[in-house]
Design an enzyme around this catalytic site. Structure first.
Site, PDB file in Angstrom:
ATOM      1  N   CYS A 164     -50.864  -0.756  61.226  1.00 18.75           N
ATOM      2  CA  CYS A 164     -51.217   0.010  62.340  1.00 18.75           C
ATOM      3  C   CYS A 164     -52.332   1.028  61.970  1.00 18.75           C
ATOM      4  CB  CYS A 164     -49.949   0.869  62.672  1.00 18.75           C
ATOM      5  SG  CYS A 164     -50.323   2.156  63.958  1.00 18.75           S
ATOM      6  N   TYR A 244     -47.800   9.288  69.542  1.00 22.54           N
ATOM      7  CA  TYR A 244     -46.437   8.775  70.174  1.00 22.54           C
ATOM      8  C   TYR A 244     -45.422   9.526  70.441  1.00 22.54           C
ATOM      9  CZ  TYR A 244     -49.475   4.489  70.020  1.00 22.54           C
ATOM     10  OH  TYR A 244     -50.573   3.623  70.129  1.00 22.54           O
TER      11      TYR A 244
END
Length: 421
Positions: A164, A244
């Site tokens: 990621c 997030y």
């Protein structure tokens, strides 16, 4: 060295190509194959990729194909960056959950589950093809939801590591704020994919001075603005949560916000149309500035570093990756996939030791890991009841009525991608 990129027709790909060209000494690619079923997009991206290599005097050969088996044949590593259903499916993931008062997002919550259900079977099929072609090939998964997809790959016995760009984005950002080189910045990065916190920012290595308090004191407003979170929340935590976490910490506010504007998928679709038109310009030989708004910043540098380490060609000895827990976080099963700093080499990734976590973080990690268990079971075995249980377990859903309504909507919007529906 041969690499294959499955999903090579993505508008992300020129970012990756630019990194391959600039960092050729770290990862000396002789052949690069871009694989994608969308032949028209693939040729536009492939043409630009060849021009980028040529401009930067990279001698590597770039080919394109719609045939997965041909593309991965003899590859030393395969990068997965696919999006099953394209931006149309993403748009659905970001909209129908809002009808039930829940966050609409493509990697977490109900939308993230829908993406996992569509994606896991496709990725496992590709991985089997890779294994048949070359059982020693590494699979680098950038396909969301990375944690669930990587866990599916590892449980099926594939040589896989998840990647990621959140951590490398923080590293680069903090290096700029501190006026040091990125290699000097070491992150105490802990959690699950898209559910992580920077518990420390150390200069010089894992045992270096923790300058996170200084960063928050001197640059707290800028950091909070980038996270779209109030400064006071970041200050009270004393750590830097990933972007997030706003879906958890400000759920209702985010739901109201998302209901007042077009989906991110709609924005990206329009951007992709413009990018593909640019890619078709035979005079363009570098990644356009617009690509920076598409997302995936520094993905290429993280991918090069990881591939180089896995293939024994150098690379940083410690990187943030997604891999098996194996006791690193003692409150999780060994086969949970976590996102932490790990030592990476030709044998794979081994997480570094992590200090005991505050229950504030450990509790949420454990909760979402339980959801991911159920989500993977639903992706592998199907069935309405499994989908319902996964949704009920997710902390962004968690209520019976919400889970029922979301289950019906998820199945209705994804029937063409669900063999059991």
């Amino acid at each position: 060295m041969k690499l294959a990129v499955v999903g090579g027709g993505s508008t992300y790909t020129p970012e990756l190509i630019d990194g391959f060209a600039r960092l050729r000494d770290t990862l000396p690619i002789e052949e690069l194959v871009l694989v994608d079923p969308a032949a028209d997009r693939l040729e536009l991206v492939g043409g630009l990729a060849r021009r980028i290599f040529a401009k930067q005097d990279h001698a590597g050969k770039i080919t394109t194909t719609t045939d997965i088996d041909a593309g991965v044949a003899d590859a030393d590593a395969v990068l997965l960056q696919l999006r099953v259903g394209g931006q149309a499916a993403r748009n659905q993931d970001e909209t129908w959950p809002l009808e039930c008062g829940c966050v609409g997002q493509e990697t977490t919550g109900a939308g993230g589950l829908a993406k996992a259900l569509r994606t896991v079977p496709v990725v496992l099929d590709i991985a089997e093809r890779v294994r048949r072609a070359n059982p020693d090939a590494w699979i680098i998964d950038f396909t969301n939801p990375v944690g669930i997809v990587t866990r599916a790959l590892l449980q099926a016995g594939h040589k896989a590591v998840g990647l990621c760009n959140v951590a490398i984005g923080f590293q680069r950002k903090f290096a700029r704020l501190l006026d040091v080189t990125p290699s000097e910045v070491h992150l105490d990065h802990v959690g699950l994919n898209h559910l992580t916190w920077e518990l420390g920012v150390r200069l010089g290595g894992p045992d270096g001075e923790n300058v996170l308090p200084k960063l928050l004191a001197e640059h707290g407003d800028a950091i909070a603005d980038d996270l779209h979170m109030p400064r006071q929340i970041v200050d009270r935590l004393g750590v830097v949560p990933s972007y997030y976490l706003r879906y958890f910490y400000s759920h209702d506010e985010v739901v109201r916000e998302l209901g007042t504007k077009p989906s991110r998928a709609a924005e990206v679709a329009a951007m992709e149309k413009e990018l593909l038109a640019m890619y078709g310009d035979p005079t363009l030989d570098e990644k356009p500035e617009l690509l920076a708004k598409r997302g995936g910043a520094f993905y290429s540098e993280a991918a090069v570093d990881l591939a180089a380490s896995l293939l024994g060609n150098g690379g940083s000895p410690v990187q943030v990756v997604n891999t098996y827990n194996n006791g690193t976080l003692p409150f999780l099963p060994d086969d949970a996939v976590i996102e932490v700093q790990a030592r990476v080499g030709h044998d794979g990734a081994t997480p570094l030791a992590v200090s005991a976590l505050d229950p504030l973080y450990a509790g949420l990690i454990a909760n979402v890991t339980a959801y991911e268990d159920l989500a993977l079971e639903a992706a592998l075995r199907g069935g309405r009841d499994r989908v319902f249980k996964a949704l009920l377990a997710h902390p962004l859903v968690g209520q019976y009525a919400y889970a029922e309504g979301l289950t019906d909507r998820l199945i209705a919007h994804n029937r063409e991608h669900l063999s059991w529906a």
